[in-house]
Scaffold this active site. Structure first.
Site, PDB file in Angstrom:
ATOM      1  CG  ASP A 296      -2.177   0.722   1.106  1.00 39.54           C
ATOM      2  OD1 ASP A 296      -2.344   1.463   0.120  1.00 39.54           O
ATOM      3  OD2 ASP A 296      -3.039   0.569   2.004  1.00 39.54           O
ATOM      4  CG  ASP A 357      -9.437   2.624   1.656  1.00 37.59           C
ATOM      5  OD1 ASP A 357      -8.777   2.281   0.664  1.00 37.59           O
ATOM      6  OD2 ASP A 357      -8.976   2.636   2.810  1.00 37.59           O
TER       7      ASP A 357
END
Length: 503
Positions: A296, A357
């Protein structure tokens, strides 16, 4: 050394009749389908640009000026138009811009890095042409598209408070309920600081190396989250190896973004010592038993700054870091990238987050509208961007992020939960959940089982109409991303197509 080549074209057509389809720099950067004369939003805070866009080529914030990375399309009302694309993205950022005139549109493509083939073509079918060019790019770069996996991830319920016991309890309950997960993935929170991955946090209740064997006993593959290019200023890595860090013009380690309580730093992925450390990190976690890695905040390696090797451009520097991690974990490991430059990852990652997200709320309107930033977590932002990148399944397995099936600890309505499920079906690719299994009632379990059913990627029915500023009309169903009912479809809703409707 920054190389750049500028390509320029003029479209002799009134901009008022055209729509523009763009794709932002990295996973969270917006992808949109908008009237060409609209204003492309740009966050007003610099750190939000750093964390959600490319500070070297940020969104314009100007009326009629749109910026896109790798690909760009202009769409007429009949579905015809123009498509821009490139033939390689290994060492080059392709930065597209449209600028409206009174009766025409100027299109430019600036190549930051070595020169690569660039195409700008008029077409009678924008959808088909964009899909074809995306497939060509994927083939040229050796895209990895393994079978999609079904993943339980700790982040969207436990966040940084995850514990070893919580991971095992959810795995046990998933097995009891017969839920078809392949992977249980431990997310952020098991470590002390970014960079000190071998040091367990005080609350985790064990060490990440303990999890794989215990998950294997329950029949699941173990997955692990890492941010391998980021370094927190509190870490031992920062203290012991400041020479490995990307630097600002003043010679100090470059600080950017705002997360984990403040700014952070990035490894200089042109430095041999940093590359060796990244490679060893991959070997280490593979040795712990993790064969599924979610890596990430990868955009950190692309930040503008002073690098150890000034002859290496930003795109190539990123690719060097990613290759080092791949070398460490091995060719047979499954890598999901997130917060990552999209096209530059082709061939090295198996899956890619293609939107912001998901969150257990529909929209964070204050951030999106008043701060100009739609890269933050929300269901609306995830659908908006992931749906507008449908063609990228030719580059990797797309990851549109998790389903939210629980009713507790959530502000989503049943209509909104169903829209997320619709997105997963349309996008195909990975299937994921983060719901504590103990919170799911029979309705929630039924929705989760539906969301874990793997599907093939769908394609748009049209780009000439949409319910919201994104691609919303697909052959298998229609989304309404607006706050009002549209054509009998409720706000924030999804309606599967029965075969009788017109696009």
């Amino acid at each position: 050394m920054k190389e750049s080549t500028v390509n320029r074209w003029t479209v002799n057509e009134a901009p008022q009749g055209l729509r523009v389809l763009i794709s932002g720099f990295q996973s969270w950067s917006e992808a949109e389908l908008r009237p060409l004369t609209d204003v492309q939003p740009c966050p007003g805070q610099g750190w939000r640009v750093e964390q959600g866009h490319d500070p070297g080529f940020p969104p314009s914030g100007e009326p009629g000026v749109w910026r896109s990375h790798t690909v760009l399309a202009l769409v007429r009302a009949d579905g015809s138009g123009w498509v821009g694309s490139v033939g390689d993205a290994t060492r080059t950022f392709a930065q597209w811009e449209t600028r409206t005139g009174t009766a025409d549109v100027t299109v430019t493509c600036t190549l930051e890095g070595p020169e690569v083939p660039v195409t700008w073509e008029e077409t009678g079918d924008v959808i088909a042409t964009l899909e074809a060019r995306a497939a060509e790019l994927g083939a040229a770069m050796g895209a990895r598209t393994p079978a999609p996996l079904r993943v339980w991830c700790s982040w969207y319920s436990y966040y940084r408070e995850v514990t070893l016991d919580a991971m095992l309890e959810n795995a046990r309950l998933a097995r009891e309920h017969g839920l078809d997960f392949d992977v249980f993935q431990l997310d952020d929170g098991f470590q002390t600081f970014l960079g000190d991955w071998d040091d367990p946090s005080s609350h985790f209740g064990g060490h990440a190396r303990e999890l794989p064997a215990r998950l294997a006993e329950l029949g699941f593959t173990a997955g692990l989250w890492l941010a391998p290019f980021l370094v927190q200023p509190q870490s031992r890595l920062f203290r012991d190896h400041p020479e490995w860090l990307l630097r600002g013009e003043d010679g100090a380690p470059l600080a950017f973004g705002n997360n984990w309580g403040g700014p952070y730093h990035a490894l200089d992925t042109t430095h041999p010592g940093a590359l060796a450390w990244i490679r060893e990190l991959g070997r280490t976690v593979r040795g712990w038993g993790y064969t599924y890695l979610k890596i990430d905040f990868l955009y950190g390696a692309t930040q503008p700054g002073v690098r150890h090797d000034p002859a290496v451009g930003r795109a190539e520097a990123y690719r060097m870091g990613l290759q080092a991690f791949r070398d460490g974990v091995g060719e047979d490991a499954f890598i999901l990238a997130c917060g990552a430059p999209l096209a530059q990852s082709i061939g090295l990652v198996d899956a890619m987050r293609t939107g912001p997200d998901v969150a257990p709320l529909w929209d964070e309107e204050s951030r999106r509208v008043w701060l100009g930033d739609a890269t933050g977590p929300s269901a609306r932002n995830a659908l908006h961007t992931a749906l507008s990148r449908w063609y990228q399944h030719a580059w990797y397995q797309p990851d549109p992020d998790v389903a939210i099936c629980r009713r507790e600890l959530s502000l989503l309505s049943a209509t909104e939960r169903d829209a997320i499920a619709g997105m997963l079906d349309v996008i195909g690719g990975l299937r994921a959940s983060s719901d504590p299994v103990s919170l799911l009632d029979e309705e929630g379990l039924a929705l989760l089982r539906r969301c874990l059913t793997v599907s093939t990627p769908d394609r748009p029915a049209t780009l000439a109409a949409s319910h919201g500023d994104a691609v919303t009309h697909f052959t298998r169903g229609t989304f309404n991303l607006t706050d009002r009912a549209q054509d009998g479809l409720p706000a924030h809703g999804y309606r599967p197509r029965t075969g009788k409707e017109q696009p």
